[in-house]
Design a protein around this motif. Structure first.
Motif, PDB file in Angstrom:
ATOM      1  N   THR A 252       0.805  -1.222   0.000  1.00  0.00           N
ATOM      2  CA  THR A 252       0.000   0.000   0.000  1.00  0.00           C
ATOM      3  C   THR A 252       0.842   1.278   0.000  1.00  0.00           C
ATOM      4  OG1 THR A 252      -0.117   0.125   2.428  1.00  0.00           O
ATOM      5  CG2 THR A 252      -1.785  -1.229   1.304  1.00  0.00           C
TER       6      THR A 252
ATOM      7  N   GLU B  40      -8.766   4.209  -0.844  1.00  0.00           N
ATOM      8  CA  GLU B  40      -9.774   3.695  -1.781  1.00  0.00           C
ATOM      9  C   GLU B  40      -9.174   2.665  -2.735  1.00  0.00           C
ATOM     10  OE1 GLU B  40     -12.955   4.052  -1.764  1.00  0.00           O
ATOM     11  OE2 GLU B  40     -12.904   5.407  -0.044  1.00  0.00           O
ATOM     12  N   ALA B  41      -7.969   2.954  -3.235  1.00  0.00           N
ATOM     13  CA  ALA B  41      -7.326   2.038  -4.173  1.00  0.00           C
ATOM     14  C   ALA B  41      -6.973   0.721  -3.484  1.00  0.00           C
ATOM     15  CB  ALA B  41      -6.078   2.677  -4.766  1.00  0.00           C
TER      16      ALA B  41
ATOM     17  N   LEU C 133      -0.566   3.521  -2.599  1.00  0.00           N
ATOM     18  CA  LEU C 133      -2.001   3.392  -2.837  1.00  0.00           C
ATOM     19  C   LEU C 133      -2.793   4.257  -1.859  1.00  0.00           C
ATOM     20  CD1 LEU C 133      -2.476  -0.485  -3.289  1.00  0.00           C
ATOM     21  CD2 LEU C 133      -2.269   1.257  -5.082  1.00  0.00           C
ATOM     22  N   SER C 134      -3.847   4.880  -2.367  1.00  0.00           N
ATOM     23  CA  SER C 134      -4.774   5.588  -1.479  1.00  0.00           C
ATOM     24  C   SER C 134      -5.604   4.533  -0.750  1.00  0.00           C
ATOM     25  CB  SER C 134      -5.707   6.486  -2.297  1.00  0.00           C
ATOM     26  OG  SER C 134      -6.551   5.682  -3.122  1.00  0.00           O
TER      27      SER C 134
ATOM     28  N   GLY D  44     -10.206  -1.245  -2.954  1.00  0.00           N
ATOM     29  CA  GLY D  44     -10.676  -1.845  -4.201  1.00  0.00           C
ATOM     30  C   GLY D  44      -9.865  -3.071  -4.583  1.00  0.00           C
ATOM     31  N   ALA D  45      -8.553  -2.985  -4.414  1.00  0.00           N
ATOM     32  CA  ALA D  45      -7.690  -4.126  -4.731  1.00  0.00           C
ATOM     33  C   ALA D  45      -7.976  -5.295  -3.805  1.00  0.00           C
ATOM     34  CB  ALA D  45      -6.225  -3.708  -4.614  1.00  0.00           C
TER      35      ALA D  45
END
Length: 217
Positions: free
Chosen positions: A196, A202-203, A199-200, A206-207
């Protein structure tokens, strides 16, 4: 509900990797029960400190673990830097881990509130606590990114800890968690690695959902 009937999602990873935030969101998304297993060790470490003892005193740590009441955990107190360091020390003790293990497995097998499943986050969920979990993620990030996240968290609670010191603390904790004899922190062989660092929230969420949906399909 039997253990076999409960769907278990294991989220492992080092301190400040984002696994707690991710696990909470996943529990809401799937309407599963959630357990932050690290808070149990933090509570044990904090109890020893509050009694004026040393987290390195195995007898005191074991007594605190055996007397642990999850309904009386002070969430503010266990989030301090000192409680985090104490947690890393007591979590390396086999007898303390054994005392906590039964509670974790019972929670996973019989999620409270009649939930159909449970999300547990920690450092040995996929390898020791729930090796038969339906989906396993090992969430990580660089030490520098994790230190900055923890610094922001502590700053928000009024702590004056320096970011440089937190980097050192995180590296030391990673070493202790990975090298301890009892349940060392490591990815399960069948865990999906999720970095992470860039990564935000949210991202990352989602992943994680995509990985878990695939594992449960």
């Amino acid at each position: 509900m039997s253990r076999a009937a409960s769907t278990i999602i294991a989220i492992d990873g080092p301190a400040a990797s984002g696994k707690g935030t991710l696990a909470r969101r996943l529990a809401r998304h799937y309407d599963f029960a959630y357990l932050d297993t690290g808070s149990l060790y933090r509570a044990v470490g904090q109890a020893v400190l509050a009694a004026g003892g040393s987290p390195a005193d195995e007898a005191a740590a074991l007594a605190a673990a055996e007397a642990l009441d999850v309904n009386r955990i002070d969430e503010m107190a266990i989030r301090s830097r000192e409680a985090g360091e104490a947690a890393s020390v007591v979590a390396a003790m086999p007898k303390v881990r054994a005392a906590i293990l039964h509670f974790q497995r019972d929670f996973a097998a019989n999620p409270p509130g009649g939930k159909a499943g449970a999300v547990l986050d920690g450092r040995d969920i996929g390898t020791v606590v729930c090796p038969d979990a339906r989906a396993k993620l090992f969430v990580t990030a660089s030490p520098e990114v994790r230190a900055h996240r923890r610094w922001l968290e502590l700053k928000g609670s009024g702590s004056a800890a320096s970011e440089a010191q937190i980097v050192d603390d995180i590296r030391d904790r990673d070493r202790r968690d990975a090298e301890r004899t009892a349940s060392p922190m490591k990815p399960a062989e069948d865990a999906y690695l999720l970095d992470t660092s860039n990564l935000s929230i949210e991202a990352a969420f989602g992943a994680a959902v995509a990985i878990i949906d695939k594992a449960m399909s």
